[in-house]
Design an enzyme around this catalytic site. Structure first.
Site, short mmCIF file in Angstrom:
data_model
loop_
_atom_site.label_atom_id
_atom_site.label_comp_id
_atom_site.label_asym_id
_atom_site.label_seq_id
_atom_site.Cartn_x
_atom_site.Cartn_y
_atom_site.Cartn_z
N ASP A 81 0.87 -1.17 0.00
CA ASP A 81 0.00 0.00 0.00
C ASP A 81 0.91 1.23 0.00
OD1 ASP A 81 -2.22 1.69 0.20
OD2 ASP A 81 -2.24 1.58 2.38
N GLU A 96 -1.53 -1.41 -4.74
CA GLU A 96 -2.79 -0.70 -4.92
C GLU A 96 -2.60 0.45 -5.91
OE1 GLU A 96 -6.22 0.05 -1.91
OE2 GLU A 96 -4.74 1.64 -1.65
N ASP A 112 -2.12 1.05 7.29
CA ASP A 112 -1.40 0.82 6.04
C ASP A 112 -0.97 -0.64 5.90
OD1 ASP A 112 -1.13 3.72 5.11
OD2 ASP A 112 -0.31 3.79 7.14
#
EC number: 3.1.21.10
Length: 175
Positions: free
Chosen positions: A16, A76, A148
């Protein structure tokens, strides 16, 4: 992206990306079984210049990749918001997040935030609390230290689910 065969466990890292915190999560997928391996985040100091922060993210991810030796990676996609400058900076962190596994010869898949939420929670607009609750069910041994890291585990789970369907489609097509 070349998918590895479905048989046998596959170690996957989810990433992420972020300039303040880049979350990472490593799982193993053995068929439908998901096994938690590790998670955390790379957090460069806020007072560093942008280039130094990007370097710190790269070095942190390289250490994780060396230590956990994933076979596949998932990152992502960038969420585009109204602040163009912030979006561009996040895109730079995302570039580093894609570069690090690629430098280790690891294939990198990309998933939209809504696809991650839909895969893990069942709804494309789930909040972080809902993702955390599903992570407790899907990976009971995982205790992510930050949102996260939790998001990174969700990205890895998404890849675990979608890599199987891709490999099955290729098998059916005879490729």
């Amino acid at each position: 992206m070349t998918a590895l065969p479905i048989r046998g466990p596959v170690r996957i890292i989810g990433i992420d990306p972020g300039l303040r915190r880049t979350g990472w999560g490593v799982i193993e997928a053995d068929g439908n079984r998901l096994i938690y391996v590790a998670c955390g985040s790379v957090e460069p100091p806020d007072d560093l210049p942008l280039a130094s922060r990007l370097l710190a993210i790269h070095e942190g991810l390289a250490a994780v990749l060396s230590g956990h030796k994933p076979m596949e990676a998932a990152v992502e996609q960038t969420f585009v918001n109204k602040d163009g400058v912030a979006t561009l900076k996040l895109g730079q962190a995302r570039g580093v997040a894609m570069l690090a596994p690629a430098m280790f010869g690891i294939s990198v898949a990309e998933y939209a935030p809504n696809q991650v939420k839909k895969t893990v929670v069942g709804a494309g607009h789930a909040d972080k609390h809902q993702i955390a609750m599903m992570l407790k069910i899907l990976l009971p041994k995982a205790e992510p230290p930050s949102a996260d890291a939790a998001d990174a585990l969700a990205i890895a789970i998404t890849h675990a689910h979608h890599r199987q369907s891709t490999a099955l489609r290729l098998k059916v097509a005879g490729l």
